[in-house]
Design an enzyme around this catalytic site. Structure first.
Site, PDB file in Angstrom:
ATOM      1  N   ARG A  49     102.320  13.960 -67.046  1.00  0.00           N
ATOM      2  CA  ARG A  49     102.724  15.173 -66.321  1.00  0.00           C
ATOM      3  C   ARG A  49     103.471  14.837 -65.035  1.00  0.00           C
ATOM      4  O   ARG A  49     104.364  15.567 -64.613  1.00  0.00           O
ATOM      5  CB  ARG A  49     101.482  16.009 -65.979  1.00  0.00           C
ATOM      6  CG  ARG A  49     100.725  16.502 -67.189  1.00  0.00           C
ATOM      7  CD  ARG A  49      99.430  17.147 -66.801  1.00  0.00           C
ATOM      8  NE  ARG A  49      98.617  16.264 -65.966  1.00  0.00           N
ATOM      9  CZ  ARG A  49      97.407  16.554 -65.515  1.00  0.00           C
ATOM     10  NH1 ARG A  49      96.864  17.720 -65.802  1.00  0.00           N
ATOM     11  NH2 ARG A  49      96.739  15.712 -64.783  1.00  0.00           N
ATOM     12  N   ASP A 178      88.369  -0.742 -78.831  1.00  0.00           N
ATOM     13  CA  ASP A 178      87.331  -1.305 -77.978  1.00  0.00           C
ATOM     14  C   ASP A 178      87.909  -2.669 -77.627  1.00  0.00           C
ATOM     15  O   ASP A 178      87.965  -3.562 -78.488  1.00  0.00           O
ATOM     16  CB  ASP A 178      86.004  -1.455 -78.738  1.00  0.00           C
ATOM     17  CG  ASP A 178      84.927  -2.036 -77.844  1.00  0.00           C
ATOM     18  OD1 ASP A 178      85.224  -3.025 -77.144  1.00  0.00           O
ATOM     19  OD2 ASP A 178      83.809  -1.516 -77.826  1.00  0.00           O
ATOM     20  N   HIS A 179      88.381  -2.825 -76.400  1.00  0.00           N
ATOM     21  CA  HIS A 179      89.226  -3.998 -76.147  1.00  0.00           C
ATOM     22  C   HIS A 179      88.473  -5.318 -76.302  1.00  0.00           C
ATOM     23  O   HIS A 179      89.089  -6.365 -76.454  1.00  0.00           O
ATOM     24  CB  HIS A 179      89.968  -3.893 -74.803  1.00  0.00           C
ATOM     25  CG  HIS A 179      89.142  -4.164 -73.590  1.00  0.00           C
ATOM     26  ND1 HIS A 179      88.322  -3.238 -73.012  1.00  0.00           N
ATOM     27  CD2 HIS A 179      89.015  -5.275 -72.825  1.00  0.00           C
ATOM     28  CE1 HIS A 179      87.744  -3.760 -71.945  1.00  0.00           C
ATOM     29  NE2 HIS A 179      88.142  -4.999 -71.810  1.00  0.00           N
ATOM     30  N   HIS A 241      81.213  -2.375 -75.936  1.00  0.00           N
ATOM     31  CA  HIS A 241      81.630  -3.785 -75.984  1.00  0.00           C
ATOM     32  C   HIS A 241      80.521  -4.721 -76.468  1.00  0.00           C
ATOM     33  O   HIS A 241      80.711  -5.523 -77.368  1.00  0.00           O
ATOM     34  CB  HIS A 241      82.094  -4.266 -74.601  1.00  0.00           C
ATOM     35  CG  HIS A 241      83.165  -3.426 -73.973  1.00  0.00           C
ATOM     36  ND1 HIS A 241      84.107  -2.757 -74.702  1.00  0.00           N
ATOM     37  CD2 HIS A 241      83.453  -3.162 -72.663  1.00  0.00           C
ATOM     38  CE1 HIS A 241      84.937  -2.118 -73.886  1.00  0.00           C
ATOM     39  NE2 HIS A 241      84.547  -2.347 -72.634  1.00  0.00           N
TER      40      HIS A 241
HETATM   41  N1  LIG Z   1      91.724   1.858 -66.356  1.00  0.00           N
HETATM   42  C1  LIG Z   1      91.127   0.938 -67.110  1.00  0.00           C
HETATM   43  O1  LIG Z   1      91.103  -0.253 -66.809  1.00  0.00           O
HETATM   44  C2  LIG Z   1      90.444   1.342 -68.392  1.00  0.00           C
HETATM   45  C3  LIG Z   1      90.555   2.635 -68.865  1.00  0.00           C
HETATM   46  N2  LIG Z   1      90.003   2.965 -70.073  1.00  0.00           N
HETATM   47  C4  LIG Z   1      90.146   4.312 -70.606  1.00  0.00           C
HETATM   48  O2  LIG Z   1      91.533   4.596 -70.770  1.00  0.00           O
HETATM   49  C5  LIG Z   1      91.793   5.962 -70.517  1.00  0.00           C
HETATM   50  C6  LIG Z   1      92.802   6.078 -69.394  1.00  0.00           C
HETATM   51  O3  LIG Z   1      92.298   5.432 -68.247  1.00  0.00           O
HETATM   52  P1  LIG Z   1      93.007   5.430 -66.830  1.00  0.00           P
HETATM   53  O4  LIG Z   1      94.444   5.124 -66.985  1.00  0.00           O
HETATM   54  O5  LIG Z   1      92.203   4.614 -65.938  1.00  0.00           O
HETATM   55  O6  LIG Z   1      92.855   6.958 -66.416  1.00  0.00           O
HETATM   56  P2  LIG Z   1      93.623   7.767 -65.316  1.00  0.00           P
HETATM   57  O7  LIG Z   1      92.612   8.585 -64.606  1.00  0.00           O
HETATM   58  O8  LIG Z   1      94.540   6.917 -64.521  1.00  0.00           O
HETATM   59  O9  LIG Z   1      94.451   8.798 -66.233  1.00  0.00           O
HETATM   60  C7  LIG Z   1      95.651   8.451 -66.900  1.00  0.00           C
HETATM   61  C8  LIG Z   1      96.638   9.585 -66.732  1.00  0.00           C
HETATM   62  O10 LIG Z   1      96.127  10.723 -67.396  1.00  0.00           O
HETATM   63  C9  LIG Z   1      96.489  11.896 -66.689  1.00  0.00           C
HETATM   64  N3  LIG Z   1      95.251  12.623 -66.378  1.00  0.00           N
HETATM   65  C10 LIG Z   1      94.207  12.217 -65.628  1.00  0.00           C
HETATM   66  N4  LIG Z   1      93.241  13.142 -65.592  1.00  0.00           N
HETATM   67  C11 LIG Z   1      93.685  14.171 -66.333  1.00  0.00           C
HETATM   68  C12 LIG Z   1      93.151  15.423 -66.685  1.00  0.00           C
HETATM   69  N5  LIG Z   1      91.940  15.797 -66.275  1.00  0.00           N
HETATM   70  N6  LIG Z   1      93.872  16.221 -67.479  1.00  0.00           N
HETATM   71  C13 LIG Z   1      95.071  15.841 -67.926  1.00  0.00           C
HETATM   72  N7  LIG Z   1      95.633  14.652 -67.611  1.00  0.00           N
HETATM   73  C14 LIG Z   1      94.953  13.830 -66.834  1.00  0.00           C
HETATM   74  C15 LIG Z   1      97.187  11.457 -65.432  1.00  0.00           C
HETATM   75  O11 LIG Z   1      98.565  11.540 -65.690  1.00  0.00           O
HETATM   76  P3  LIG Z   1      99.431  12.814 -65.294  1.00  0.00           P
HETATM   77  O12 LIG Z   1      98.680  13.640 -64.314  1.00  0.00           O
HETATM   78  O13 LIG Z   1     100.688  12.223 -64.760  1.00  0.00           O
HETATM   79  O14 LIG Z   1      99.656  13.496 -66.597  1.00  0.00           O
HETATM   80  C16 LIG Z   1      96.848   9.996 -65.298  1.00  0.00           C
HETATM   81  O15 LIG Z   1      97.858   9.257 -64.701  1.00  0.00           O
HETATM   82  C17 LIG Z   1      90.442   6.566 -70.186  1.00  0.00           C
HETATM   83  O16 LIG Z   1      89.903   7.081 -71.354  1.00  0.00           O
HETATM   84  C18 LIG Z   1      89.627   5.391 -69.689  1.00  0.00           C
HETATM   85  O17 LIG Z   1      88.263   5.583 -69.863  1.00  0.00           O
HETATM   86  C19 LIG Z   1      89.352   2.044 -70.848  1.00  0.00           C
HETATM   87  C20 LIG Z   1      89.206   0.742 -70.418  1.00  0.00           C
HETATM   88  C21 LIG Z   1      89.711   0.283 -69.150  1.00  0.00           C
HETATM   89  O1  LIG Z   2      85.647  -1.050 -70.476  1.00  0.00           O
HETATM   90  C1  LIG Z   2      85.374  -1.622 -69.429  1.00  0.00           C
HETATM   91  O2  LIG Z   2      85.522  -2.948 -69.369  1.00  0.00           O
HETATM   92  C2  LIG Z   2      85.695  -3.593 -68.124  1.00  0.00           C
HETATM   93  C3  LIG Z   2      85.489  -5.068 -68.388  1.00  0.00           C
HETATM   94  O3  LIG Z   2      86.521  -5.535 -69.207  1.00  0.00           O
HETATM   95  P1  LIG Z   2      86.960  -7.065 -69.085  1.00  0.00           P
HETATM   96  O4  LIG Z   2      87.969  -7.214 -70.158  1.00  0.00           O
HETATM   97  O5  LIG Z   2      87.523  -7.241 -67.704  1.00  0.00           O
HETATM   98  O6  LIG Z   2      85.743  -7.882 -69.284  1.00  0.00           O
HETATM   99  C4  LIG Z   2      84.729  -3.072 -67.081  1.00  0.00           C
HETATM  100  O7  LIG Z   2      85.041  -3.635 -65.816  1.00  0.00           O
HETATM  101  C5  LIG Z   2      84.883  -1.571 -66.996  1.00  0.00           C
HETATM  102  O8  LIG Z   2      83.907  -1.070 -66.075  1.00  0.00           O
HETATM  103  C6  LIG Z   2      84.664  -0.948 -68.345  1.00  0.00           C
HETATM  104  O9  LIG Z   2      84.988   0.430 -68.301  1.00  0.00           O
END
Ligand SMILES: NC(=O)C1=CN([C@@H]2O[C@H](COP(=O)(O)OP(=O)(O)OC[C@H]3O[C@@H](n4cnc5c(N)ncnc54)[C@H](OP(=O)(O)O)[C@@H]3O)[C@@H](O)[C@H]2O)C=CC1
Ligand SMILES: O=C1O[C@H](COP(=O)(O)O)[C@@H](O)[C@H](O)[C@H]1O
Length: 498
Positions: A49, A178-179, A241
């Site tokens: 967005r 699931d990474h 994980h």
């Molecule tokens: N960050 C990480 O390292 C990890 C993340 N994940 C999972 O990956 C997914 C994305 O994570 P992450 O990038 O950290 O999340 P973010 O909170 O950064 O969200 C990603 C994007 O989604 C949009 N967004 C956020 N909240 C909402 C909302 N309520 N409604 C609609 N759009 C929204 C925003 O983009 P915009 O507003 O521009 O549309 C935002 O930039 C999640 O499910 C998270 O649990 C899993 C493992 C690791």
């Molecule tokens: O999914 C998640 O994993 C990370 C750990 O991932 P790693 O590859 O760095 O071992 C964890 O830090 C995070 O809290 C969790 O959401």
């Protein structure tokens, strides 16, 4: 296994403005491109967005790229573009569709191949999936949809999510990431176990005394406490994980490497897991570090001041089948500990005392990160005139065994590549997911209820709650005699006489 995608694939990353997209998804796509694993004719579109101009978007994602020279980076960035729009906006999705279709037309694509990656909070999955299906989906082409964990918050919400996604995308089209399944050592587990009779033959209750899968992070929630507070460590890394690692470690031999053969065995072993006992857990929350320099969990302003959120947990697990009945298994995970390390420890039963006055147990350690390693602790005579035994090891440490030039893909690189190739082996299937939530939800309900004991406060940077050593002993783990195991060089004044 589905067919591999070809040279003209459209890859769309939703949530492209977010943390995951910036730190993992785009760097992984670049890593694949850098290594020649992604054709230079693909089209990559970021969608979110936020209004971001193309140049800013490219700057933002490339800041996290690793390796590759400037030319390679520019070559990759030429393939990428950004579209801003809502997740339920048919108008913006039509723009997306037109962009994909014009790329396909330019390249004479007859049967479209499209990969959609939802780097988004799960609350948006259904909206995006239904708008995609309605506006962009090509029923004559091949579509793959990658969704990120968490797949739900508990059994009920996971089933709702499943129920909502199922009419939109088939199980074959869905790739649940699931990474941990993309980590090199996790992918090696099946080969280590089933490709070596010396492990395969003893992988059971007759020879193994205890198993631990342990996850340690040397940092806390780092300002993300607001997000973590409703999640907790069990939901964050254990239900997914660590459980995935444990299923690969304990399942029976699949008939082949075929994705469904592997996932069938994972489901089978999960069905043999006993209920998680609420009195067989150890819970902790980190407080300030002993020197007062590192903040406690509750010092995070985004967290409720009286939060009981669990940042450390150890759980006892039992598997009720012929192979594992009676073998104590511990999953443990914690944030803000003394080190960052993820490893598996398998301790074997003691040999008969007979000829030995003292002899220690074999232990197989499989280190998932950092610096992947497999080492087997064995007893050996101290070299030279001594007749004493000492504990030493057979050691396969990747950094010393494999050349540094050897490319080991990062987890996200490996998984996106698998999806591209149409290989589901390292993705979570719907039935697997359902059983894992069924297993963990009662325990989570207990931990989050008033009945659960308050988590023990442990100092930031410590080994975790004080009760850990006793918890591990209770689960059959025997600590080596102090000073008897030394690494990497052994000093021959070790204890233990033949
Ligand atoms: N960050 C990480 O390292 C990890 C993340 N994940 C999972 O990956 C997914 C994305 O994570 P992450 O990038 O950290 O999340 P973010 O909170 O950064 O969200 C990603 C994007 O989604 C949009 N967004 C956020 N909240 C909402 C909302 N309520 N409604 C609609 N759009 C929204 C925003 O983009 P915009 O507003 O521009 O549309 C935002 O930039 C999640 O499910 C998270 O649990 C899993 C493992 C690791
Ligand atoms: O999914 C998640 O994993 C990370 C750990 O991932 P790693 O590859 O760095 O071992 C964890 O830090 C995070 O809290 C969790 O959401």
């Amino acid at each position: 296994m589905s067919a591999s995608f070809g040279n003209h694939v459209s890859i769309v990353v939703f949530g492209a403005s977010g943390d995951l997209a910036k730190k993992k998804t785009f760097p992984a796509l670049f890593g694949l491109f850098r290594e020649g694993q992604l054709p230079s004719s693909v089209k990559i579109i970021g969608y979110a967005r936020s209004e971001i101009d193309d140049a800013d978007f490219k700057k933002r994602i490339s800041a996290h790229f690793k390796g590759g020279d400037e030319n390679k980076i520019q070559e990759f960035l030429k393939l990428t573009s950004y579209i801003s729009g809502g997740y339920d906006s048919e108008e913006s999705f039509t723009k997306l569709k037109e962009s994909i279709e014009s790329y396909e037309a330019e390249n004479g694509v007859e049967k479209s191949e499209r990969l959609f990656y939802l780097a988004l909070p799960p609350s948006t999955f259904t909206t995006v999936a239904s708008t995609l299906k309605k506006v962009v989906y090509d029923k004559n082409g091949t579509t793959r949809l990658i969704v990120e964990k968490p797949f739900g918050h508990d059994l009920e919400s996971s089933r709702t999510l499943q129920k909502d996604l199922a009419p939109l995308f088939t199980e074959e089209e869905l790739y649940r990431i699931d990474h941990y399944l993309g980590k090199e050592m996790v992918k090696n587990l099946l080969v280590l176990r089933f490709g070596n009779e010396m492990f395969n033959g003893v992988w059971n209750k007759d020879h193994i005394k205890s198993i631990q899968v342990s996850f340690k992070e040397a940092f806390g929630t780092q300002g993300r406490g607001g997000y973590f507070d409703s999640i907790g460590i069990v939901r964050d890394v254990m239900q997914n994980h660590l459980l995935q690692v444990l299923t690969l470690l304990t399942m029976d031999r699949p008939v082949s490497f075929d994705p469904e053969a592997v996932r069938d065995e994972k489901v089978k072993i999960l069905k043999a897991f006993g209920e998680l006992e609420t009195d067989d857990i150890l819970l902790g929350q980190y407080g300030k570090s002993e020197d007062g320099k590192e903040p406690g969990y509750l010092d995070d302003e985004t967290v409720k001041s009286d939060s009981k959120c669990v940042t450390y947990a150890a759980l006892g697990i039992q598997i009720h089948n012929e192979r594992w009945e009676g073998v104590p298994i511990v999953l443990r995970a914690g944030k803000a500990l003394d080190e960052s390390k993820v490893e598996i420890r398998i301790q074997f039963k003691p040999v008969a005392r007979g000829m030995f006055k003292e002899i220690q147990r074999n232990e197989l350690v499989i280190r998932i990160q950092p610096d992947e390693a497999v080492y087997l602790k064995i007893n050996s005579k101290i070299p030279g005139i001594s007749t004493e035994t000492s504990m030493t090891d057979l050691d396969l440490t990747y950094s010393t065994r494999y050349s540094k030039d050897f490319w080991i893909p990062e987890a996200y690189e490996a998984l996106i590549r698998d999806c591209y190739l149409g290989n589901h082996s390292n993705f979570v299937r719907d039935d697997e997911l359902d059983i894992s939530w069924a297993l963990f939800t009662p325990l989570l309900n207990y931990i989050e209820s008033d009945k659960a004991p308050a988590p023990e406060i442990y100092p930031y940077g410590s080994k975790g709650p004080k009760g850990l050593r006793d918890f591990l002993k209770k689960h059959g783990y025997v600590f080596a005699d102090e000073g008897t195991y030394q690494w990497p060089l052994t000093n021959p004044t070790v204890k233990g006489k033949i």
